[in-house]
Scaffold this active site. Structure first.
Site, PDB file in Angstrom:
ATOM      1  N   GLY A  12       0.807  -1.224   0.000  1.00  7.62           N
ATOM      2  CA  GLY A  12       0.000   0.000   0.000  1.00  7.62           C
ATOM      3  C   GLY A  12       0.835   1.267   0.000  1.00  7.62           C
ATOM      4  N   GLY A  15      -0.604   4.473  -1.735  1.00  8.38           N
ATOM      5  CA  GLY A  15      -1.964   4.856  -1.376  1.00  8.38           C
ATOM      6  C   GLY A  15      -2.018   6.138  -0.566  1.00  8.38           C
ATOM      7  N   LYS A 135      -9.458  -4.722  12.173  1.00  8.45           N
ATOM      8  CA  LYS A 135      -8.175  -4.412  12.808  1.00  8.45           C
ATOM      9  C   LYS A 135      -7.991  -5.221  14.093  1.00  8.45           C
ATOM     10  CE  LYS A 135      -7.234   0.232  11.008  1.00  8.45           C
ATOM     11  NZ  LYS A 135      -6.941   1.639  11.346  1.00  8.45           N
ATOM     12  N   ARG A 139      -4.871  -7.636  15.114  1.00  4.72           N
ATOM     13  CA  ARG A 139      -4.155  -7.566  16.396  1.00  4.72           C
ATOM     14  C   ARG A 139      -4.172  -8.917  17.105  1.00  4.72           C
ATOM     15  NH1 ARG A 139      -4.364  -2.187  20.051  1.00  4.72           N
ATOM     16  NH2 ARG A 139      -3.992  -0.614  18.446  1.00  4.72           N
TER      17      ARG A 139
END
Length: 317
Positions: A12, A15, A135, A139
């Site tokens: 990315g 981006g 997310k 994690r």
């Protein structure tokens, strides 16, 4: 700790936020042996000039492939010691196999997932916030030392991007500033709720600082930011930089209104639902800490509220 990253692979990197991270790392090009971008064929077609420039000026290696192609990712990991991911919100789950492959790699030791933004583990309530779920899965995997025992991680948790916070994004009630028309909507009853913000440029600077301080950053959520302010202070700075007179069209959105709009957006399936949730979290104080972690990674110089407003005024002129 003797480890120091020398060979870094980026996902990315061209981006919205990845480009700022890459720019910061390129400013310290001499500190690294290899900088490698893993990108798609679409990016090669759409950003060919940029990629050619990166190769020529900075000796950046460009690997073209599909992020879901395990063989391509394995090959890209060869000789890499650190992976920095800046994939967008819609691609967060694609990091799960990337993490497993990184753990299996004989060379990769450190993984930065795409965490830049709102803290997904700010409080016990964070676990149920809808925008946080992908997310949180990332994690959970990184922290599972049974499944990924050989991979260190760092979460660069920046809070909202100041550049975006000062713009209107969708409905006016969601907050923002319109410099040309001198219109503003401040979140909270009188705009006095504190919020910590990070400019996109500083996201890159903070990520570079983390790379420079592995002993402080390994297996840690770094809660960092550019500055803490209030909507009222932002409004005052806009007025100062646009002639010194009060703006005539300033409205306020209360926390209760944010909650109502958020609920309605999720119920209707609106794509703006995430925006409402995040702005409600920020207005509740979900960006504030007793102490930020900037000092742990060398206290790099940060941009200020004056800088952010100056850039917004410049863009509007």
């Amino acid at each position: 700790m003797s480890f120091q990253p020398k060979n870094v692979l980026f996902f990315g990197a061209t981006g919205a936020i990845g480009s700022y991270i890459l720019d910061a790392v390129l400013s310290a090009r001499a500190e690294f042996d290899r900088l490698v971008i893993f990108t798609s064929q679409t990016t090669v077609q759409n950003k060919s000039t940029l990629l050619a420039d990166l190769k020529e000026k900075y000796k950046v290696e460009v690997i073209v492939g599909d992020i879901q192609d395990e063989d391509a990712v394995k090959k890209a990991y060869e000789g890499i010691d650190t992976v920095v991911s800046a994939v967008g919100r819609g691609a967060i789950a694609t990091q799960l196999p990337l993490i497993r492959l990184a753990n299996a790699s004989p060379s990769v030791k450190w993984f930065f997932p795409s965490e830049y933004g709102t803290d997904v583990a700010y409080s016990p309530a964070s676990a149920s916030e809808k925008p946080h779920q992908q997310k949180l899965k990332v994690r959970a995997l990184l922290e599972n030392k049974t499944e990924v025992p050989d991979l260190a991680y760092t979460y660069v948790v920046t809070g909202p991007f100041a550049d975006y916070y000062v713009r209107f994004s969708g409905a006016r009630e969601a907050g923002g500033w319109d410099v040309k028309n001198k219109k503003a909507t401040l979140l909270s009853d009188r705009g006095e709720s504190k919020i910590s913000l990070t400019t996109m440029k500083d996201v890159g600077i903070l990520t570079l600082a983390a790379l420079r301080h592995p002993a402080a950053a390994f297996n840690k959520a770094l809660r960092v930011n550019s500055f803490t302010t209030t909507p009222a202070e932002i409004q005052a700075e806009f007025e100062r930089q646009t002639g010194g007179q009060p703006w005539s069209d300033v409205t306020y959105t209360s926390l209760e209104t944010l909650r109502q709009s958020e609920a309605a957006a999720w119920e209707s399936g609106s794509p703006a639902a995430t925006v409402w949730t995040l702005r409600r979290i920020w207005t509740e104080g979900g960006t504030l800490y007793e102490q930020r972690d900037n000092a742990l990674i060398g206290e790099p110089a940060m941009q200020t509220l004056t800088d952010v407003v100056s850039e917004a005024v410049r863009q509007a002129s």
